[in-house]
Design a protein around this motif. Structure first.
Motif, PDB file in Angstrom:
ATOM      1  N   LEU A 310       0.871  -1.054  -0.117  1.00  0.00           N
ATOM      2  CA  LEU A 310      -0.061  -0.104  -0.067  1.00  0.00           C
ATOM      3  C   LEU A 310       0.923   1.302  -0.106  1.00  0.00           C
ATOM      4  O   LEU A 310       1.949   1.328   0.839  1.00  0.00           O
ATOM      5  CB  LEU A 310      -0.901   0.094   1.175  1.00  0.00           C
ATOM      6  CG  LEU A 310      -2.291  -0.792   1.200  1.00  0.00           C
ATOM      7  CD1 LEU A 310      -2.731  -0.784   2.549  1.00  0.00           C
ATOM      8  CD2 LEU A 310      -3.289  -0.736   0.141  1.00  0.00           C
ATOM      9  N   GLY A 311       0.661   2.191  -0.619  1.00  0.00           N
ATOM     10  CA  GLY A 311       1.284   3.516  -0.859  1.00  0.00           C
ATOM     11  C   GLY A 311       2.437   3.396  -1.995  1.00  0.00           C
ATOM     12  O   GLY A 311       3.046   4.678  -2.189  1.00  0.00           O
ATOM     13  N   ASP A 322       9.412  -2.399  -5.458  1.00  0.00           N
ATOM     14  CA  ASP A 322       8.993  -1.032  -4.754  1.00  0.00           C
ATOM     15  C   ASP A 322       8.022  -0.323  -5.596  1.00  0.00           C
ATOM     16  O   ASP A 322       7.445   0.724  -5.056  1.00  0.00           O
ATOM     17  CB  ASP A 322      10.394  -0.230  -4.517  1.00  0.00           C
ATOM     18  CG  ASP A 322      11.357  -1.087  -3.591  1.00  0.00           C
ATOM     19  OD1 ASP A 322      10.808  -1.561  -2.333  1.00  0.00           O
ATOM     20  OD2 ASP A 322      12.455  -1.127  -3.894  1.00  0.00           O
ATOM     21  N   THR A 323       7.884  -0.568  -6.910  1.00  0.00           N
ATOM     22  CA  THR A 323       6.816  -0.066  -7.748  1.00  0.00           C
ATOM     23  C   THR A 323       6.382  -1.046  -8.547  1.00  0.00           C
ATOM     24  O   THR A 323       6.736  -1.969  -8.863  1.00  0.00           O
ATOM     25  CB  THR A 323       7.584   1.063  -8.483  1.00  0.00           C
ATOM     26  OG1 THR A 323       8.630   0.302  -9.198  1.00  0.00           O
ATOM     27  CG2 THR A 323       8.305   2.136  -7.810  1.00  0.00           C
ATOM     28  N   PHE A 324       5.208  -0.690  -9.019  1.00  0.00           N
ATOM     29  CA  PHE A 324       4.208  -1.439  -9.705  1.00  0.00           C
ATOM     30  C   PHE A 324       3.313  -1.000 -10.856  1.00  0.00           C
ATOM     31  O   PHE A 324       2.892  -0.189 -10.463  1.00  0.00           O
ATOM     32  CB  PHE A 324       3.438  -2.256  -8.854  1.00  0.00           C
ATOM     33  CG  PHE A 324       3.964  -3.000  -7.584  1.00  0.00           C
ATOM     34  CD1 PHE A 324       4.549  -4.249  -7.946  1.00  0.00           C
ATOM     35  CD2 PHE A 324       4.326  -2.594  -6.561  1.00  0.00           C
ATOM     36  CE1 PHE A 324       4.974  -5.110  -6.813  1.00  0.00           C
ATOM     37  CE2 PHE A 324       4.901  -3.173  -5.399  1.00  0.00           C
ATOM     38  CZ  PHE A 324       5.296  -4.365  -5.561  1.00  0.00           C
ATOM     39  N   ASP A 325       3.009  -1.570 -12.003  1.00  0.00           N
ATOM     40  CA  ASP A 325       1.683  -1.172 -12.633  1.00  0.00           C
ATOM     41  C   ASP A 325       0.683  -2.313 -12.012  1.00  0.00           C
ATOM     42  O   ASP A 325       0.788  -3.231 -11.187  1.00  0.00           O
ATOM     43  CB  ASP A 325       1.926  -1.299 -13.994  1.00  0.00           C
ATOM     44  CG  ASP A 325       2.282  -2.692 -14.704  1.00  0.00           C
ATOM     45  OD1 ASP A 325       2.146  -3.806 -14.035  1.00  0.00           O
ATOM     46  OD2 ASP A 325       2.823  -2.754 -15.972  1.00  0.00           O
ATOM     47  N   LYS A 389     -14.225  -4.429  -1.665  1.00  0.00           N
ATOM     48  CA  LYS A 389     -13.162  -3.761  -1.540  1.00  0.00           C
ATOM     49  C   LYS A 389     -12.060  -4.579  -2.585  1.00  0.00           C
ATOM     50  O   LYS A 389     -11.972  -5.781  -2.456  1.00  0.00           O
ATOM     51  CB  LYS A 389     -12.489  -3.306  -0.348  1.00  0.00           C
ATOM     52  CG  LYS A 389     -13.145  -2.234   0.503  1.00  0.00           C
ATOM     53  CD  LYS A 389     -12.609  -1.798   1.647  1.00  0.00           C
ATOM     54  CE  LYS A 389     -13.493  -0.942   2.486  1.00  0.00           C
ATOM     55  NZ  LYS A 389     -12.721  -0.261   3.660  1.00  0.00           N
ATOM     56  N   MET A 390     -10.984  -3.670  -3.178  1.00  0.00           N
ATOM     57  CA  MET A 390     -10.218  -4.385  -4.053  1.00  0.00           C
ATOM     58  C   MET A 390      -8.848  -3.739  -3.805  1.00  0.00           C
ATOM     59  O   MET A 390      -8.733  -2.381  -3.564  1.00  0.00           O
ATOM     60  CB  MET A 390     -10.624  -4.169  -5.434  1.00  0.00           C
ATOM     61  CG  MET A 390     -10.518  -3.086  -5.954  1.00  0.00           C
ATOM     62  SD  MET A 390     -11.064  -2.687  -7.675  1.00  0.00           S
ATOM     63  CE  MET A 390     -11.269  -0.851  -8.146  1.00  0.00           C
ATOM     64  N   LEU A 391      -7.573  -4.482  -4.013  1.00  0.00           N
ATOM     65  CA  LEU A 391      -6.337  -3.658  -4.102  1.00  0.00           C
ATOM     66  C   LEU A 391      -6.010  -3.526  -5.650  1.00  0.00           C
ATOM     67  O   LEU A 391      -6.008  -4.551  -6.201  1.00  0.00           O
ATOM     68  CB  LEU A 391      -5.286  -4.808  -3.549  1.00  0.00           C
ATOM     69  CG  LEU A 391      -5.098  -4.586  -2.117  1.00  0.00           C
ATOM     70  CD1 LEU A 391      -4.467  -5.819  -1.478  1.00  0.00           C
ATOM     71  CD2 LEU A 391      -4.239  -3.544  -1.684  1.00  0.00           C
ATOM     72  N   HIS A 392      -5.318  -2.428  -5.871  1.00  0.00           N
ATOM     73  CA  HIS A 392      -4.868  -2.264  -7.303  1.00  0.00           C
ATOM     74  C   HIS A 392      -3.830  -1.249  -7.322  1.00  0.00           C
ATOM     75  O   HIS A 392      -3.690  -0.344  -6.530  1.00  0.00           O
ATOM     76  CB  HIS A 392      -6.147  -2.068  -8.095  1.00  0.00           C
ATOM     77  CG  HIS A 392      -6.693  -0.684  -8.248  1.00  0.00           C
ATOM     78  ND1 HIS A 392      -7.236  -0.261  -9.298  1.00  0.00           N
ATOM     79  CD2 HIS A 392      -7.008   0.028  -7.117  1.00  0.00           C
ATOM     80  CE1 HIS A 392      -7.555   0.923  -8.927  1.00  0.00           C
ATOM     81  NE2 HIS A 392      -7.736   1.250  -7.794  1.00  0.00           N
ATOM     82  N   ALA A 393      -2.872  -1.116  -8.493  1.00  0.00           N
ATOM     83  CA  ALA A 393      -2.253  -0.139  -8.618  1.00  0.00           C
ATOM     84  C   ALA A 393      -2.946   0.816  -9.995  1.00  0.00           C
ATOM     85  O   ALA A 393      -3.005   0.171 -10.964  1.00  0.00           O
ATOM     86  CB  ALA A 393      -0.867  -0.765  -9.111  1.00  0.00           C
ATOM     87  N   VAL A 399      -0.875   5.659  -6.435  1.00  0.00           N
ATOM     88  CA  VAL A 399      -0.207   4.475  -5.428  1.00  0.00           C
ATOM     89  C   VAL A 399      -1.199   3.233  -5.483  1.00  0.00           C
ATOM     90  O   VAL A 399      -2.267   3.271  -5.677  1.00  0.00           O
ATOM     91  CB  VAL A 399       0.382   5.208  -4.300  1.00  0.00           C
ATOM     92  CG1 VAL A 399       1.163   6.421  -4.426  1.00  0.00           C
ATOM     93  CG2 VAL A 399      -0.978   5.772  -3.343  1.00  0.00           C
ATOM     94  N   VAL A 400      -0.527   2.245  -5.098  1.00  0.00           N
ATOM     95  CA  VAL A 400      -1.339   1.129  -4.558  1.00  0.00           C
ATOM     96  C   VAL A 400      -2.117   1.187  -3.585  1.00  0.00           C
ATOM     97  O   VAL A 400      -1.588   1.940  -2.771  1.00  0.00           O
ATOM     98  CB  VAL A 400      -0.083   0.107  -4.272  1.00  0.00           C
ATOM     99  CG1 VAL A 400      -1.102  -1.291  -3.814  1.00  0.00           C
ATOM    100  CG2 VAL A 400       0.848  -0.525  -5.469  1.00  0.00           C
TER     101      VAL A 400
END
Length: 425
Positions: A310-311, A322-325, A389-393, A399-400
């Protein structure tokens, strides 16, 4: 989109199960050009669909496609490095003075549905291309130049094409746009909506690469999810993209899996062949056993990994840690649970059976079709967390995050099957 990596020299990336060839670019005697001074240029890494797994044919094609264009460029004169351009536009001063003016674009006279995409480590000889064209079932073959090119810090899967002939292999709205292909011929770049909107390359932006400056002239689908951008072959030469190392093959009545095997026997060793708009005779899987899916501990591990990011910032093509698409976050999180998930969003869409959103469980994947230039293409993915709810970039500049599920442009939910996911290419 295809593999985006930063290393060179025939690198094998286990997470994507594909072979990368990255020629080292040098200048002078034995000296390597500084990394920041040239684009990272690599051959496409092709992700081939496993037999029986269908991507494009599972998606509806009822919605008309559109093409987003910036205003047309004036006919350019590239003599002595100068040009006449519309107001507020500047033609790149880095263009070599000896470069020929853009070629005229021929009108569209026929259409060819692409079924296979070929990329090789070296230019494909005319004799090899002729043999490919003679294989039973092949209707048409188009040569192209393929490479991963560094643009504004992004690694962009780019094709150099002949606008007059390649247009016939693209979806109708793209193929019919004379203006789009004239802009490409004049030196502009056409990018996918995902790269433009999510990756921070909007219409009209000037992007720097290989000592050149290219303007983003259009958002347009090329009908091949692996392609991020298209330029003219003239521009491809200026960027240093290898010449004639790729083919687009139209074989609308030939079984794609069988044809792929036939082509691999003809092509040089190390060539890759990807399926586009596959023609497959293998029936879809109808039933799934409980053992076909992730275990509860595996789901918990993947969710724990994802929530720990997250973040972290969205970066086009980034795979962590550390970074994502969007699809990079999915692949990384599930890898922590020992699950091999394909890299690209539209491949992840077939990594297991589709389920109703109302039946989604934590760890399932959610997908959207946000691309107005290709409404049937699955362009975004998120991990279902539970409780709506969902997690995404999301996109460049974001940010995530953990957010409520959105149903706008929703494409479907998928329950990951580790065995299927590992076979998708």
């Amino acid at each position: 989109m295809l593999d985006r990596r930063t290393r060179v020299s025939d690198l094998i990336h286990e997470a994507r199960q594909d072979l990368a060839y990255r020629p080292r670019i040098r200048y002078g005697r034995g000296a390597r050009l500084p990394r920041q001074a040239v684009p990272v240029i690599a051959l496409f890494l092709v992700a081939v669909l496993a037999t029986g797994v269908v991507v494009v044919t599972q998606l509806p094609e009822r919605t008309p496609e559109t093409v987003a264009l910036r205003r047309p460029v004036a006919r350019q004169s590239l003599q002595a490095g100068t040009a006449t351009a519309p107001p507020t536009q500047t033609w790149p001063t880095q263009t070599p003075p000896t470069q020929a003016p853009p070629l005229p674009v021929a009108p569209l006279t026929s259409m060819h549905r692409p079924n296979l995409f070929v990329v090789a480590a070296k230019p494909l000889r005319s004799a090899v291309v002729a043999r490919v064209a003679q294989v039973a079932g092949v209707r048409a073959v188009e040569r192209a130049d393929a490479a991963e090119v560094g643009m504004d810090g992004k690694r962009v899967q780019t094709l150099g094409v002949n606008p007059s002939t390649f247009r016939a292999y693209t979806p109708k709205p793209t193929a019919r746009s004379d203006r789009l292909w004239r802009n490409v011929s004049a030196g502009e770049i056409a990018v996918s909506f995902v790269l433009g909107n999510d990756g921070g390359m909007p219409l009209g932006k000037s992007v720097a690469t290989a000592g050149q400056t290219l303007r983003v002239g259009a958002y347009a689908t090329m009908g091949m999810g692996a392609i991020d951008a298209v330029v003219s072959r003239q521009t491809a030469r200026a960027l240093g993209i290898p010449e004639n190392n790729a083919l687009v093959v139209s074989a609308p009545k030939a079984d794609s899996a069988k044809l792929r095997r036939a082509l691999l026997r003809i092509l040089p060793r190390g060539s890759q062949v990807a399926t586009i708009n596959p023609v497959l005779s293998t029936p879809k899987r109808a039933t799934w056993s409980a053992g076909a899916f992730m275990t509860a501990p595996q789901v918990k591990t993947a969710l724990t990994a994802a929530i720990s990011k997250l973040g972290r910032p969205y970066v086009w093509g980034a795979e962590g840690p550390d970074t994502f698409d969007c699809s990079g976050l999915v692949q990384w999180a599930y890898a922590q649970a020992g699950i091999k998930v394909p890299r690209v969003t539209h491949q992840q869409f077939v990594a297991g059976p589709q389920i109703p959103l109302s039946q989604a469980q934590p760890g399932d994947l959610l997908f959207w079709r946000h691309d107005p230039t290709n409404p049937s293409y699955v362009s975004h993915v998120a991990i279902y967390w539970g409780g709506g709810k969902m997690l995404h970039a999301p996109r460049t500049g974001d940010v995530v995050k953990l957010v409520p599920v959105s149903t706008r442009n929703f494409a479907g939910a998928v329950r990951i099957s580790p065995d299927v996911a590992a076979r998708v290419r």
